[in-house]
Design a protein around this motif. Structure first.
Motif, PDB file in Angstrom:
ATOM      1  N   ASN A   9       0.878  -1.154   0.000  1.00  0.00           N
ATOM      2  CA  ASN A   9       0.000   0.000   0.000  1.00  0.00           C
ATOM      3  C   ASN A   9       0.922   1.212   0.000  1.00  0.00           C
ATOM      4  OD1 ASN A   9      -1.346   2.281   1.711  1.00  0.00           O
ATOM      5  ND2 ASN A   9      -3.004   1.097   0.794  1.00  0.00           N
ATOM      6  N   ILE A  10       0.823   2.024  -1.054  1.00  0.00           N
ATOM      7  CA  ILE A  10       1.751   3.130  -1.261  1.00  0.00           C
ATOM      8  C   ILE A  10       0.964   4.431  -1.419  1.00  0.00           C
ATOM      9  CG2 ILE A  10       3.626   3.995  -2.727  1.00  0.00           C
ATOM     10  CD1 ILE A  10       3.746   1.050  -3.849  1.00  0.00           C
ATOM     11  N   SER A  11       1.431   5.487  -0.769  1.00  0.00           N
ATOM     12  CA  SER A  11       0.797   6.803  -0.933  1.00  0.00           C
ATOM     13  C   SER A  11       1.196   7.375  -2.293  1.00  0.00           C
ATOM     14  CB  SER A  11       1.238   7.751   0.174  1.00  0.00           C
ATOM     15  OG  SER A  11       0.758   7.300   1.415  1.00  0.00           O
ATOM     16  N   MET A  12       0.229   7.422  -3.221  1.00  0.00           N
ATOM     17  CA  MET A  12       0.465   7.965  -4.559  1.00  0.00           C
ATOM     18  C   MET A  12      -0.649   8.959  -4.867  1.00  0.00           C
ATOM     19  SD  MET A  12       1.490   4.471  -6.623  1.00  0.00           S
ATOM     20  CE  MET A  12       0.065   3.513  -6.072  1.00  0.00           C
ATOM     21  N   SER A  13      -0.288  10.176  -5.264  1.00  0.00           N
ATOM     22  CA  SER A  13      -1.293  11.215  -5.463  1.00  0.00           C
ATOM     23  C   SER A  13      -1.650  11.477  -6.926  1.00  0.00           C
ATOM     24  CB  SER A  13      -0.830  12.506  -4.807  1.00  0.00           C
ATOM     25  OG  SER A  13       0.422  12.885  -5.337  1.00  0.00           O
ATOM     26  N   CYS A  14      -0.832  10.953  -7.856  1.00  0.00           N
ATOM     27  CA  CYS A  14      -1.110  11.244  -9.261  1.00  0.00           C
ATOM     28  C   CYS A  14      -0.545  10.156 -10.165  1.00  0.00           C
ATOM     29  CB  CYS A  14      -0.496  12.591  -9.654  1.00  0.00           C
ATOM     30  SG  CYS A  14       1.310  12.603  -9.548  1.00  0.00           S
ATOM     31  N   GLY A  15      -0.829  10.274 -11.445  1.00  0.00           N
ATOM     32  CA  GLY A  15      -0.335   9.305 -12.409  1.00  0.00           C
ATOM     33  C   GLY A  15       1.184   9.267 -12.480  1.00  0.00           C
ATOM     34  N   GLY A  16       1.811  10.405 -12.211  1.00  0.00           N
ATOM     35  CA  GLY A  16       3.278  10.446 -12.204  1.00  0.00           C
ATOM     36  C   GLY A  16       3.854   9.600 -11.082  1.00  0.00           C
ATOM     37  N   CYS A  17       3.158   9.613  -9.938  1.00  0.00           N
ATOM     38  CA  CYS A  17       3.599   8.814  -8.785  1.00  0.00           C
ATOM     39  C   CYS A  17       3.528   7.324  -9.111  1.00  0.00           C
ATOM     40  CB  CYS A  17       2.715   9.087  -7.573  1.00  0.00           C
ATOM     41  SG  CYS A  17       2.791  10.773  -6.951  1.00  0.00           S
ATOM     42  N   SER A  18       2.375   6.894  -9.619  1.00  0.00           N
ATOM     43  CA  SER A  18       2.216   5.476  -9.930  1.00  0.00           C
ATOM     44  C   SER A  18       3.153   5.081 -11.072  1.00  0.00           C
ATOM     45  CB  SER A  18       0.768   5.134 -10.268  1.00  0.00           C
ATOM     46  OG  SER A  18       0.310   5.895 -11.363  1.00  0.00           O
ATOM     47  N   GLY A  19       3.373   6.007 -11.997  1.00  0.00           N
ATOM     48  CA  GLY A  19       4.298   5.736 -13.096  1.00  0.00           C
ATOM     49  C   GLY A  19       5.725   5.542 -12.612  1.00  0.00           C
ATOM     50  N   ALA A  20       6.134   6.341 -11.627  1.00  0.00           N
ATOM     51  CA  ALA A  20       7.484   6.219 -11.067  1.00  0.00           C
ATOM     52  C   ALA A  20       7.674   4.867 -10.394  1.00  0.00           C
ATOM     53  CB  ALA A  20       7.735   7.349 -10.071  1.00  0.00           C
ATOM     54  N   VAL A  21       6.666   4.440  -9.632  1.00  0.00           N
ATOM     55  CA  VAL A  21       6.736   3.138  -8.954  1.00  0.00           C
ATOM     56  C   VAL A  21       6.809   2.027  -9.998  1.00  0.00           C
ATOM     57  CG1 VAL A  21       5.491   1.517  -7.469  1.00  0.00           C
ATOM     58  CG2 VAL A  21       5.563   3.950  -6.872  1.00  0.00           C
ATOM     59  N   GLU A  22       5.983   2.133 -11.031  1.00  0.00           N
ATOM     60  CA  GLU A  22       5.963   1.116 -12.084  1.00  0.00           C
ATOM     61  C   GLU A  22       7.308   1.046 -12.814  1.00  0.00           C
ATOM     62  OE1 GLU A  22       3.123   0.114 -15.863  1.00  0.00           O
ATOM     63  OE2 GLU A  22       2.189   0.981 -14.079  1.00  0.00           O
ATOM     64  N   LYS A  62      12.911   3.899  -3.224  1.00  0.00           N
ATOM     65  CA  LYS A  62      13.807   4.761  -4.001  1.00  0.00           C
ATOM     66  C   LYS A  62      13.043   5.879  -4.696  1.00  0.00           C
ATOM     67  CE  LYS A  62      17.316   1.366  -5.224  1.00  0.00           C
ATOM     68  NZ  LYS A  62      17.832   0.557  -6.336  1.00  0.00           N
ATOM     69  N   THR A  63      11.752   5.678  -4.932  1.00  0.00           N
ATOM     70  CA  THR A  63      10.946   6.702  -5.601  1.00  0.00           C
ATOM     71  C   THR A  63      10.610   7.855  -4.667  1.00  0.00           C
ATOM     72  OG1 THR A  63       8.812   5.705  -5.020  1.00  0.00           O
ATOM     73  CG2 THR A  63       9.847   4.946  -7.083  1.00  0.00           C
ATOM     74  N   GLY A  64      10.815   7.658  -3.363  1.00  0.00           N
ATOM     75  CA  GLY A  64      10.471   8.685  -2.383  1.00  0.00           C
ATOM     76  C   GLY A  64       9.032   8.597  -1.907  1.00  0.00           C
ATOM     77  N   LYS A  65       8.292   7.634  -2.423  1.00  0.00           N
ATOM     78  CA  LYS A  65       6.892   7.447  -2.000  1.00  0.00           C
ATOM     79  C   LYS A  65       6.850   6.757  -0.636  1.00  0.00           C
ATOM     80  CE  LYS A  65       5.806   9.128  -5.814  1.00  0.00           C
ATOM     81  NZ  LYS A  65       6.312  10.456  -5.591  1.00  0.00           N
ATOM     82  N   THR A  66       5.799   7.031   0.119  1.00  0.00           N
ATOM     83  CA  THR A  66       5.617   6.419   1.432  1.00  0.00           C
ATOM     84  C   THR A  66       4.928   5.073   1.266  1.00  0.00           C
ATOM     85  OG1 THR A  66       5.400   8.588   2.453  1.00  0.00           O
ATOM     86  CG2 THR A  66       4.588   6.701   3.718  1.00  0.00           C
TER      87      THR A  66
END
Length: 79
Positions: A9-22, A62-66
């Motif tokens: 479960n990752i805190s992602m606020s936008c498509g860029g966030c999910s794209g970075a994780v992917e 590494k993406t900086g996401k929580t």
């Protein structure tokens, strides 16, 4: 040994966030499939037996996401 299934479960606020994780997970060797979902704030990753939970977790961080929570093969793990 069978494949591992990891759920995060990752805190992602936008498509860029999910794209970075992917993107970082696609680069990780041994990943067989992945599904990063912005709506449900989750990443489901299926890996070869040689890829550890800690390796996948460190890659996501590494993406900086929580990372709020994680599971390895159905068992809750520390993040």
């Amino acid at each position: 040994m069978s494949d591992h299934t990891y759920k995060f479960n990752i805190s992602m606020s936008c498509g860029g966030c999910s794209g970075a994780v992917e993107r970082v997970l696609k680069k990780l060797e041994g990943v067989k499939s992945l599904d990063v979902n912005l709506d449900s704030q989750t990443a489901n990753v299926v890996t070869e037996p040689s890829v550890s939970y800690d390796t996948v977790l460190a890659t996501i961080k590494k993406t900086g996401k929580t990372v709020n929570s994680g599971e390895a093969d159905g068992e809750s793990k520390d993040v």
